[in-house]
Scaffold this motif. Structure first.
Motif, mmCIF file in Angstrom:
data_model
loop_
_atom_site.group_PDB
_atom_site.id
_atom_site.type_symbol
_atom_site.label_atom_id
_atom_site.label_comp_id
_atom_site.label_asym_id
_atom_site.label_seq_id
_atom_site.Cartn_x
_atom_site.Cartn_y
_atom_site.Cartn_z
ATOM 1 N N TRP A 159 37.016 20.491 -39.531
ATOM 2 C CA TRP A 159 38.191 21.050 -40.149
ATOM 3 C C TRP A 159 37.739 22.216 -41.000
ATOM 4 N N TYR A 160 37.544 23.342 -40.392
ATOM 5 C CA TYR A 160 37.150 24.578 -41.064
ATOM 6 C C TYR A 160 37.440 25.726 -40.121
ATOM 7 N N TRP A 161 37.242 26.952 -40.623
ATOM 8 C CA TRP A 161 37.483 28.133 -39.802
ATOM 9 C C TRP A 161 36.183 28.896 -39.564
ATOM 10 N N GLY A 162 36.071 29.456 -38.384
ATOM 11 C CA GLY A 162 34.973 30.366 -38.071
ATOM 12 C C GLY A 162 35.530 31.754 -37.814
ATOM 13 N N TYR A 163 34.827 32.781 -38.304
ATOM 14 C CA TYR A 163 35.305 34.158 -38.160
ATOM 15 C C TYR A 163 34.229 35.020 -37.536
ATOM 16 N N GLU A 164 34.655 35.861 -36.610
ATOM 17 C CA GLU A 164 33.754 36.813 -35.959
ATOM 18 C C GLU A 164 34.318 38.223 -36.131
ATOM 19 N N TYR A 165 33.504 39.105 -36.692
ATOM 20 C CA TYR A 165 33.871 40.514 -36.770
ATOM 21 C C TYR A 165 33.449 41.135 -35.435
ATOM 22 N N THR A 246 45.171 45.391 -52.990
ATOM 23 C CA THR A 246 43.931 44.625 -53.074
ATOM 24 C C THR A 246 44.175 43.295 -53.771
ATOM 25 N N GLY A 247 43.276 42.353 -53.517
ATOM 26 C CA GLY A 247 43.387 41.040 -54.136
ATOM 27 C C GLY A 247 42.959 39.954 -53.176
ATOM 28 N N MET A 248 43.106 38.700 -53.622
ATOM 29 C CA MET A 248 42.765 37.542 -52.805
ATOM 30 C C MET A 248 44.044 36.885 -52.306
ATOM 31 N N TYR A 249 44.104 36.628 -51.027
ATOM 32 C CA TYR A 249 45.293 36.047 -50.411
ATOM 33 C C TYR A 249 44.894 34.775 -49.668
ATOM 34 N N TYR A 250 45.674 33.734 -49.889
ATOM 35 C CA TYR A 250 45.328 32.428 -49.343
ATOM 36 C C TYR A 250 46.349 31.973 -48.315
ATOM 37 N N GLY A 251 45.857 31.216 -47.349
ATOM 38 C CA GLY A 251 46.704 30.557 -46.366
ATOM 39 C C GLY A 251 46.103 29.214 -46.031
ATOM 40 N N GLN A 252 46.674 28.554 -45.051
ATOM 41 C CA GLN A 252 46.184 27.244 -44.637
ATOM 42 C C GLN A 252 46.447 27.038 -43.161
ATOM 43 N N CYS A 253 45.733 26.091 -42.583
ATOM 44 C CA CYS A 253 46.073 25.651 -41.237
ATOM 45 C C CYS A 253 47.470 25.062 -41.276
ATOM 46 N N SER A 254 48.326 25.472 -40.341
ATOM 47 C CA SER A 254 49.728 25.052 -40.360
ATOM 48 C C SER A 254 50.114 24.261 -39.124
ATOM 49 N N GLU A 255 49.147 23.612 -38.519
ATOM 50 C CA GLU A 255 49.408 22.735 -37.376
ATOM 51 C C GLU A 255 48.617 21.456 -37.595
ATOM 52 N N LEU A 256 49.308 20.323 -37.591
ATOM 53 C CA LEU A 256 48.646 19.044 -37.861
ATOM 54 C C LEU A 256 47.491 18.845 -36.882
ATOM 55 N N CYS A 257 46.276 18.727 -37.414
ATOM 56 C CA CYS A 257 45.085 18.738 -36.550
ATOM 57 C C CYS A 257 44.117 17.598 -36.842
ATOM 58 N N GLY A 258 44.543 16.589 -37.602
ATOM 59 C CA GLY A 258 43.658 15.463 -37.867
ATOM 60 C C GLY A 258 43.618 15.124 -39.345
ATOM 61 N N LYS A 259 42.699 14.247 -39.708
ATOM 62 C CA LYS A 259 42.699 13.671 -41.049
ATOM 63 C C LYS A 259 42.438 14.696 -42.147
ATOM 64 N N ASP A 260 41.704 15.758 -41.868
ATOM 65 C CA ASP A 260 41.415 16.764 -42.888
ATOM 66 C C ASP A 260 42.200 18.056 -42.668
ATOM 67 N N HIS A 261 43.341 17.930 -42.027
ATOM 68 C CA HIS A 261 44.197 19.099 -41.786
ATOM 69 C C HIS A 261 44.509 19.853 -43.072
ATOM 70 N N ALA A 262 44.724 19.118 -44.155
ATOM 71 C CA ALA A 262 45.122 19.739 -45.424
ATOM 72 C C ALA A 262 43.956 20.408 -46.141
ATOM 73 N N PHE A 263 42.769 20.341 -45.560
ATOM 74 C CA PHE A 263 41.577 20.824 -46.256
ATOM 75 C C PHE A 263 40.833 21.894 -45.462
ATOM 76 N N MET A 264 41.571 22.742 -44.777
ATOM 77 C CA MET A 264 40.950 23.883 -44.090
ATOM 78 C C MET A 264 41.725 25.163 -44.433
ATOM 79 N N PRO A 265 41.566 25.623 -45.682
ATOM 80 C CA PRO A 265 42.305 26.811 -46.133
ATOM 81 C C PRO A 265 41.769 28.096 -45.525
ATOM 82 N N ILE A 266 42.544 29.142 -45.696
ATOM 83 C CA ILE A 266 42.193 30.500 -45.258
ATOM 84 C C ILE A 266 42.203 31.386 -46.493
ATOM 85 N N ALA A 267 41.156 32.169 -46.683
ATOM 86 C CA ALA A 267 41.105 33.088 -47.825
ATOM 87 C C ALA A 267 40.746 34.475 -47.323
ATOM 88 N N VAL A 268 41.546 35.462 -47.696
ATOM 89 C CA VAL A 268 41.327 36.853 -47.291
ATOM 90 C C VAL A 268 41.203 37.706 -48.554
#
Length: 299
Positions: A159-165, A246-268
Motif C-alpha cells: 500500500w504505497y505509490w511508486g513514481y517514475e519521471y 507553489t506549496g504542498m498538495y496532498y491526496g489519497q488513494c480513492s479506490e478501496l484496495c485492502g486493509k491499508d487503503h487509508a494509509f497510502m497518501p499522495i504528496a505533490v
C-alpha cells in the motif's frame, strides 16, 4: 421539539449551508477540521469543477431541497388528521406522475450538458492549442493550457505509490510516515498525509500523469488539482494538471484496495522552476536526501 420538527429544522439548516459552498474553512493543499467546501483550486481542471459546482449544481440542489421542504410542510399542515379528517380516496394522478418524471429528466439534462465539458477537461491532455471549455462555461472565457513538458508515471501498490519521471530516467517509491517518523523528520506536515518522498514539479507547468497499478485497483486523486484517476493493473490511464501556486498538495488513494487503503497518501510539492532544476539535477543521481535538502534550504 418533536422529532418531526427537529427534522424540519435540520433540512432548513442544510439548505442554508448549501448556499455557502466556498466556506472560509477551505485551505490550499490539504483538508482542515470543520471544512465545508472544496479545497482551494490551483489548476484549470479544479477551476472548472468549482465553477460547475458553485454556479449550477449547488443552486439546483438547493432548489430541490427547498421544494421538497415546502411540499413536506404543505402535507403536514393540510393533510394531517385534524385539518383533513376524511382522507381522499383517489389512487393516482396522471398529471403529477408525468410531471415528477419529466421534470427530473430535464434537471438531469441541464446538469449533464455542462458536465461534459468539465469531464473533457480532465480526460484530454492539452496539446498547446485546445481551448478548455469546461472552465469557461460559467467563468466567461476560454482557458488555453500549454502542452505537457513533464511526464510522471504513478503506480499503485499495496500500500504505497511508486513514481517514475519518464523523461528523466529515474524513479522512487513514496511511503506514508508513521507517527514516530513524522515527529522526527516532518513535524509540520499533517498526520496520515505526509510521505517520505513527495512528487516534485515546477509551478505553471503542465504535467502529464500516467496512472497504473501493480496488484489491485487503486485510484490517484489530488483534490486541489481536481484529478481522480483509476489505477488499473495492466492498463495505463492518463490525466494532467498545471498548478499555478507553489506549496504542498496532498491526496489519497480513492479506490478501496485492502486493509491499508487509508494509509497510502499522495504528496505533490510544487516549487519554482529554478528550485525544481536544482532538485532534478540531484535526483537524477539518486541523491534524494540531498535533493530534498536543497528544497528545504530554499524554503
Amino acid at each position: 421539539m418533536t422529532g418531526l420538527s427537529f427534522r424540519l429544522v435540520q433540512a432548513s439548516l442544510a439548505a442554508l449551508f448549501a448556499l455557502f459552498p466556498a466556506a472560509a474553512f477551505a485551505q490550499v493543499g490539504q483538508p482542515v477540521q470543520g471544512q465545508l467546501g472544496f479545497q482551494d483550486s490551483v489548476t484549470p481542471i479544479m477551476d472548472s469543477i468549482v465553477s460547475f459546482h458553485d454556479h449550477l449544481l449547488m443552486w439546483v440542489i438547493t432548489g430541490i431541497v427547498l421544494m421538497v421542504l415546502v411540499l413536506l410542510i404543505i402535507v403536514i399542515l393540510r393533510f394531517n388528521q385534524r385539518t383533513n379528517p376524511v382522507p381522499a380516496r383517489f389512487t393516482h394522478n396522471t398529471l403529477i406522475e408525468v410531471v415528477w418524471t419529466v421534470v427530473p429528466v430535464l434537471i438531469l439534462i441541464v446538469i449533464a450538458i455542462p458536465s461534459f465539458g468539465v469531464l473533457a477537461d480532465q480526460e484530454t491532455v492539452p496539446d498547446g492549442e485546445r481551448l478548455y471549455l469546461g472552465s469557461a462555461i460559467f467563468s466567461g472565457g476560454n482557458v488555453e493550457v500549454p502542452e505537457p513538458t513533464l511526464t510522471i508515471k504513478a503506480t499503485g501498490y499495496q500500500w504505497y505509490w511508486g513514481y517514475e519521471y519518464v523523461d528523466d530516467g529515474f524513479d522512487f517509491v513514496s511511503v506514508m510516515l508513521n507517527d514516530e517518523q513524522l515527529a522526527t523528520t516532518k513535524p509540520d506536515e499533517p498526520r496520515l498525509l505526509a510521505v517520505d518522498q513527495e512528487i516534485v514539479v515546477p509551478v505553471n507547468t503542465t504535467v502529464r500523469v500516467l496512472v497504473t497499478a501493480a496488484d489491485v485497483l487503486h485510484a490517484f486523486a489530488v483534490p486541489s488539482f481536481g484529478i481522480k484517476v483509476d489505477a488499473v493493473p495492466g492498463r495505463l490511464n492518463e490525466t494532467w494538471f498545471n498548478a499555478r501556486k507553489t506549496g504542498m498538495y496532498y491526496g489519497q488513494c480513492s479506490e478501496l484496495c485492502g486493509k491499508d487503503h487509508a494509509f497510502m497518501p499522495i504528496a505533490v510539492r510544487v516549487v519554482e522552476q529554478d528550485q525544481y532544476d536544482a532538485w532534478l539535477a540531484a535526483a537524477e543521481t539518486g541523491d534524494f536526501t540531498g535533493a530534498n535538502m536543497l528544497l528545504a534550504q530554499a524554503d
